[in-house]
Design an enzyme around this catalytic site. Structure first.
Site, PDB file in Angstrom:
ATOM      1  N   ASP A  25       0.915  -1.246  -0.025  1.00  8.90           N
ATOM      2  CA  ASP A  25       0.022  -0.110  -0.131  1.00  8.90           C
ATOM      3  C   ASP A  25       0.844   0.966  -0.028  1.00  8.90           C
ATOM      4  OD1 ASP A  25      -2.221   1.986   0.742  1.00  8.90           O
ATOM      5  OD2 ASP A  25      -3.359   0.143   0.979  1.00  8.90           O
ATOM      6  N   GLY A  69       4.313   1.171  -2.236  1.00  8.42           N
ATOM      7  CA  GLY A  69       4.615   1.286  -3.622  1.00  8.42           C
ATOM      8  C   GLY A  69       3.377   1.845  -4.325  1.00  8.42           C
ATOM      9  N   ASP A  70       3.430   2.067  -5.721  1.00  7.99           N
ATOM     10  CA  ASP A  70       2.358   2.549  -6.306  1.00  7.99           C
ATOM     11  C   ASP A  70       1.977   1.243  -7.270  1.00  7.99           C
ATOM     12  OD1 ASP A  70       0.677   3.337  -8.331  1.00  7.99           O
ATOM     13  OD2 ASP A  70       1.653   4.855  -8.977  1.00  7.99           O
ATOM     14  N   HIS A  84     -13.251  -1.495  -7.530  1.00  9.79           N
ATOM     15  CA  HIS A  84     -14.482  -0.577  -7.483  1.00  9.79           C
ATOM     16  C   HIS A  84     -13.957   0.916  -7.360  1.00  9.79           C
ATOM     17  CE1 HIS A  84     -15.077  -1.206  -2.756  1.00  9.79           C
ATOM     18  NE2 HIS A  84     -14.154  -0.260  -3.059  1.00  9.79           N
TER      19      HIS A  84
END
Ligand SMILES: C[S@@+](CC[C@H](N)C(=O)[O-])C[C@H]1O[C@@H](n2cnc3c(N)ncnc32)[C@H](O)[C@@H]1O
Length: 354
Positions: free
Chosen positions: A217, A243-244, A264
């Protein structure tokens, strides 16, 4: 499983089902969308002369795809619109009571709410297709989501903490059900992408003593996850990696990847990118678990999910998707979808096997 002293259990179940609380909380969106359709978009007047296909109706309303799906799904779920062979039309209920000027029209009554703050905000979001807080001049940044170039509340310590702990309010109820719904017998390493507090991982770790996990995350969010892994007594088996998820390599070696309440939050191209990235990171036989809510494949309900979709639309760049939409994403990424297993609070888990 027995909890050790001072160790929280993520496997304890609530005695009562909190779903009605979530339904009532999201109920405001029914009023906002209905009033917007009547008083701001003249939706029922536009369909008075006959049906329109989705794209023609969307263009007439001057809405982009995502807001159009959110609005029309909710109105179908309310029994006001119907879609047959791709043509959207009024139901008898809407034709009698919401077409302007009819003998039993109650549109002006619904329109009493036209200028209320919630309705005006929803109309602005529908027209702009931008989540709350994400635009220049707005405070805080978008909740729950981060991608390069976006103003995100998950990048600042206080707001990341606030939103992450808020989500734990749902996760701690649902996690024990997810841990029961998913077999981890043959799994060694779980990768929880966008894991937040990590509560779903903690439940799976407590249920499966030989399992290891990585919660992936944003750095500010992982400060909470760090605290939680200690409290749940799983720090020795749970690694935290920041991280991304769209740009950085995903941690290697996982045989199961969990996307819990992640897809979502994003529009379809980002969802497909993420599903593709997860699929590529799995070994043959590995599983991608989509833990989420599911609209009907016809995108006409159920109403609680259609209203949750409006909430997701307001806060993020996503919406609720149907099982069919998720299955298509999995298949596009080369994964074989399995049947959806229900968990709690309208959620379920859909596995895709590589
Ligand atoms: C709706 S929350 C879901 C949290 C948790 N999985 C659950 O089910 O409650 C979305 C999570 O995705 C994380 N996230 C959003 N964008 C991200 C990104 N680009 N890379 C990594 N994590 C991201 C957020 O920080 C947040 O924790």
């Amino acid at each position: 499983m027995q909890s050790a002293p001072n160790r929280r259990s993520a496997l304890d179940r609530p005695a009562t089902d909190p779903s009605p609380i979530f339904e009532n909380f999201r109920g405001m969106h029914a009023s906002e969308l209905l009033t917007a359709a009547v008083a701001h978009f003249d939706l029922f007047g536009r369909l008075q002369q006959g049906s329109l296909d989705f794209q023609s109706l969307r263009l007439a309303l001057q809405l982009e795809e995502r807001p159009a799906v959110v609005l029309l799904t909710a109105l179908k779920a309310m029994g006001l619109l119907q879609e047959l062979d791709g043509q959207v039309s009024l139901t008898d209920l809407a034709a009698e009571h919401l077409v302007p000027g009819g003998p039993f029209d109650c549109g002006d009554y619904v329109g009493l709410a036209a200028q209320t703050p919630g309705v005006l905000t929803m109309v602005r979001l529908l027209k702009t297709n931008r989540p709350l807080g994400s635009d220049e001049g707005e405070e805080g940044g978008a909740a729950f989501i981060y991608r390069d170039g976006m103003k995100s509340a998950m990048e600042a310590e206080d707001s990341a903490r606030h939103f992450t702990l808020a989500l734990a309010g749902r996760a701690k109820n649902v996690a024990p059900y997810l841990a029961d719904a998913v077999s981890m017998q043959d799994a060694k390493l779980l990768l929880d992408v966008g894991g937040g507090t990590g509560i779903y991982s903690h439940a799976l770790l407590q249920k499966n003593p030989n399992l290891q996990a990585i919660v992936f995350d944003r750095p500010q969010v992982l400060k909470i996850a760090d605290q939680m892994t200690q409290e749940y007594g799983v720090a020795d088996r749970c690694q935290l990696v920041s991280g991304d998820m769209f740009a950085d390599p995903l941690p290697e070696g996982a045989d199961v990847i969990l996307l819990s309440n992640i897809l979502h939050d994003w529009d379809k191209p980002e969802c497909q990118l993420l599903v593709n990235r997860c699929a590529a990171a799995l070994p043959p036989g590995g599983r991608l678990l989509i833990h989420d809510v599911f609209l009907n494949d016809a995108l006409d309900g159920p109403l609680p999910i259609a209203l949750y979709s409006a909430s997701l639309f307001s806060f993020t760049e996503g919406r609720a998707y149907s099982g069919a939409e998720y299955r298509e994403m999995l298949e596009t990424a080369g994964l074989t979808p399995q049947p959806i297993q229900p968990t709690l609070v309208h959620c379920g888990v859909l596995a895709g096997v590589k």
